[in-house]
Design an enzyme around this catalytic site. Sequence first.
Site, PDB file in Angstrom:
ATOM      1  N   HIS A  76       0.842  -1.197   0.000  1.00  0.00           N
ATOM      2  CA  HIS A  76       0.000   0.000   0.000  1.00  0.00           C
ATOM      3  C   HIS A  76       0.876   1.245   0.000  1.00  0.00           C
ATOM      4  O   HIS A  76       1.947   1.282   0.607  1.00  0.00           O
ATOM      5  CB  HIS A  76      -0.985   0.001   1.176  1.00  0.00           C
ATOM      6  CG  HIS A  76      -0.367  -0.066   2.542  1.00  0.00           C
ATOM      7  ND1 HIS A  76       0.093   1.047   3.219  1.00  0.00           N
ATOM      8  CD2 HIS A  76      -0.148  -1.112   3.380  1.00  0.00           C
ATOM      9  CE1 HIS A  76       0.555   0.699   4.397  1.00  0.00           C
ATOM     10  NE2 HIS A  76       0.426  -0.615   4.530  1.00  0.00           N
ATOM     11  N   ASP A  78      -0.009   4.274   1.089  1.00  0.00           N
ATOM     12  CA  ASP A  78      -0.372   5.266   2.099  1.00  0.00           C
ATOM     13  C   ASP A  78       0.303   4.965   3.428  1.00  0.00           C
ATOM     14  O   ASP A  78       0.843   3.871   3.653  1.00  0.00           O
ATOM     15  CB  ASP A  78      -1.891   5.316   2.277  1.00  0.00           C
ATOM     16  CG  ASP A  78      -2.482   3.963   2.677  1.00  0.00           C
ATOM     17  OD1 ASP A  78      -2.051   2.939   2.104  1.00  0.00           O
ATOM     18  OD2 ASP A  78      -3.368   3.922   3.554  1.00  0.00           O
ATOM     19  N   ASP A 108       6.351   0.419   7.179  1.00  0.00           N
ATOM     20  CA  ASP A 108       4.946   0.139   6.851  1.00  0.00           C
ATOM     21  C   ASP A 108       4.399   1.214   5.919  1.00  0.00           C
ATOM     22  O   ASP A 108       3.762   2.144   6.362  1.00  0.00           O
ATOM     23  CB  ASP A 108       4.152   0.087   8.151  1.00  0.00           C
ATOM     24  CG  ASP A 108       2.705  -0.303   7.970  1.00  0.00           C
ATOM     25  OD1 ASP A 108       2.368  -0.856   6.909  1.00  0.00           O
ATOM     26  OD2 ASP A 108       1.900  -0.042   8.877  1.00  0.00           O
ATOM     27  N   GLU A 140      -5.076   1.672   2.378  1.00  0.00           N
ATOM     28  CA  GLU A 140      -5.066   0.452   3.183  1.00  0.00           C
ATOM     29  C   GLU A 140      -5.196   0.783   4.664  1.00  0.00           C
ATOM     30  O   GLU A 140      -5.813   0.033   5.427  1.00  0.00           O
ATOM     31  CB  GLU A 140      -3.768  -0.323   2.934  1.00  0.00           C
ATOM     32  CG  GLU A 140      -3.721  -1.714   3.566  1.00  0.00           C
ATOM     33  CD  GLU A 140      -3.188  -1.742   4.996  1.00  0.00           C
ATOM     34  OE1 GLU A 140      -3.303  -2.797   5.640  1.00  0.00           O
ATOM     35  OE2 GLU A 140      -2.668  -0.707   5.479  1.00  0.00           O
ATOM     36  N   GLU A 141      -4.632   1.922   5.078  1.00  0.00           N
ATOM     37  CA  GLU A 141      -4.633   2.275   6.485  1.00  0.00           C
ATOM     38  C   GLU A 141      -5.976   2.820   6.965  1.00  0.00           C
ATOM     39  O   GLU A 141      -6.134   3.116   8.151  1.00  0.00           O
ATOM     40  CB  GLU A 141      -3.525   3.299   6.776  1.00  0.00           C
ATOM     41  CG  GLU A 141      -2.114   2.803   6.509  1.00  0.00           C
ATOM     42  CD  GLU A 141      -1.619   1.780   7.514  1.00  0.00           C
ATOM     43  OE1 GLU A 141      -2.432   1.313   8.341  1.00  0.00           O
ATOM     44  OE2 GLU A 141      -0.439   1.438   7.473  1.00  0.00           O
ATOM     45  N   GLU A 165       4.096  -6.336   3.797  1.00  0.00           N
ATOM     46  CA  GLU A 165       3.839  -5.761   5.112  1.00  0.00           C
ATOM     47  C   GLU A 165       4.921  -6.221   6.103  1.00  0.00           C
ATOM     48  O   GLU A 165       5.591  -7.230   5.896  1.00  0.00           O
ATOM     49  CB  GLU A 165       2.461  -6.201   5.614  1.00  0.00           C
ATOM     50  CG  GLU A 165       1.283  -5.620   4.862  1.00  0.00           C
ATOM     51  CD  GLU A 165       0.861  -4.248   5.388  1.00  0.00           C
ATOM     52  OE1 GLU A 165       1.649  -3.630   6.137  1.00  0.00           O
ATOM     53  OE2 GLU A 165      -0.245  -3.817   5.043  1.00  0.00           O
ATOM     54  N   HIS A 352       3.383   2.301  12.809  1.00  0.00           N
ATOM     55  CA  HIS A 352       2.419   3.234  13.413  1.00  0.00           C
ATOM     56  C   HIS A 352       3.002   3.933  14.648  1.00  0.00           C
ATOM     57  O   HIS A 352       2.260   4.428  15.484  1.00  0.00           O
ATOM     58  CB  HIS A 352       1.117   2.529  13.791  1.00  0.00           C
ATOM     59  CG  HIS A 352       0.400   1.904  12.629  1.00  0.00           C
ATOM     60  ND1 HIS A 352      -0.903   1.465  12.722  1.00  0.00           N
ATOM     61  CD2 HIS A 352       0.784   1.644  11.362  1.00  0.00           C
ATOM     62  CE1 HIS A 352      -1.276   0.951  11.555  1.00  0.00           C
ATOM     63  NE2 HIS A 352      -0.269   1.054  10.707  1.00  0.00           N
TER      64      HIS A 352
END
Length: 384
Positions: A76, A78, A108, A140-141, A165, A352
């Site tokens: 992803h 984003d 990530d 995706e997030e 991932e 994150h």
Amino acid sequence: MAIPDFKQQFAALIAAPSVSCTQPHWDQTNRPVIELLAAWLGDLGFACETQQVAPGKFNLLASYGSGPGGLVLAGHSDTVPYDAGLWNSDPLRLREADDRWYGLGSCDMKGFFALAIEAVRTLLDQPFRQPLLILATCDEESSMSGARALAAAGRPLGRAAVIGEPTGLRPVRLHKGIMMERLDILGQSGHSSNPAYGHSALEAMHAALGELIALRGQWQREYSNPLFDVPTPTLNLGCIHGGDNPNRICGQCALEFDLRPLPGMDAESLRAAIRQRLAPVAEQHQVKIDLGPIFPSVPAFEQRADSELVRLAERLTGHQAEAVAFATEAPYLQQLGCQTLVLGPGDIACAHQPDEYLELARIEPTLGLLRSLIEHYCLRPAHA
């Protein structure tokens, strides 16, 4: 135009903001990331197709070679939102320290695209008997709208798909799903001096919470998978809001909760079970109860342990395929006919988080792994 070297690509991807978020003030387009990848891959000879999923939101499908089968390297484009004040450096600027590359998306997972490009560059002088597809999705997030759009279109992608991932270079073939749900109870407000003047949504919610907790216990007795650290499905009572004053019968109450089902548990069946348990509560308390998803649910994912991709990844990494609690886009690629695996160089523990990073020691092993996967699925003669 010369394609930037690996580190420059990595830095450029981090420098291109691409936050996706349910909060509008944070949400951004991912166009800059897609444009960078399309330019680099196009210069390498990939056929690049950009798909607009929503205003300002894009998927990229870049293919090298043609025909059925082949390999998808997916990720992803984003990132999650960030608090720059908690970082030790600019989150959008690549910083090297402590044998790590720091930056938002390094782990990530925008950095995976630079790794995929670096891996394939050294193989392009060989004939590709089956295609390689590099897939970059949007959102995706948040909503997973990019992967959902691909699944809805139903276009076959490849024989195998690897999603980069963060798994610490350990193959992952199972993960739980996610359901984020909201329960709204509408009663009738009234003066608190006489309970007959209204129907308390808060008292109905008390009963509803009891039913949810009882259902959770039932599901945890019925479903278990020892491959997961938490082997049973979970239900978290996240937040509750109701009423407005002590001397008013509560007229409205809302609960938000999440469910993380195991593979084999169906979201609609779980919602139906909840509705069935709550119907007597609504009747007894003379209230209206509505249940619905806050976001579309993400299915649980399982790739068979004996599948070709799982066995190959286990041989290449030296690790048995595992299960994780976090969700990915894997079920959507699996719906398109791909054997699918989650396997990437980052560590989920720093995803994150402020000062997100990628260990430099993971770079060469990742490049070797990706080249082996490309050789197996794209360079060797197609399997009968």
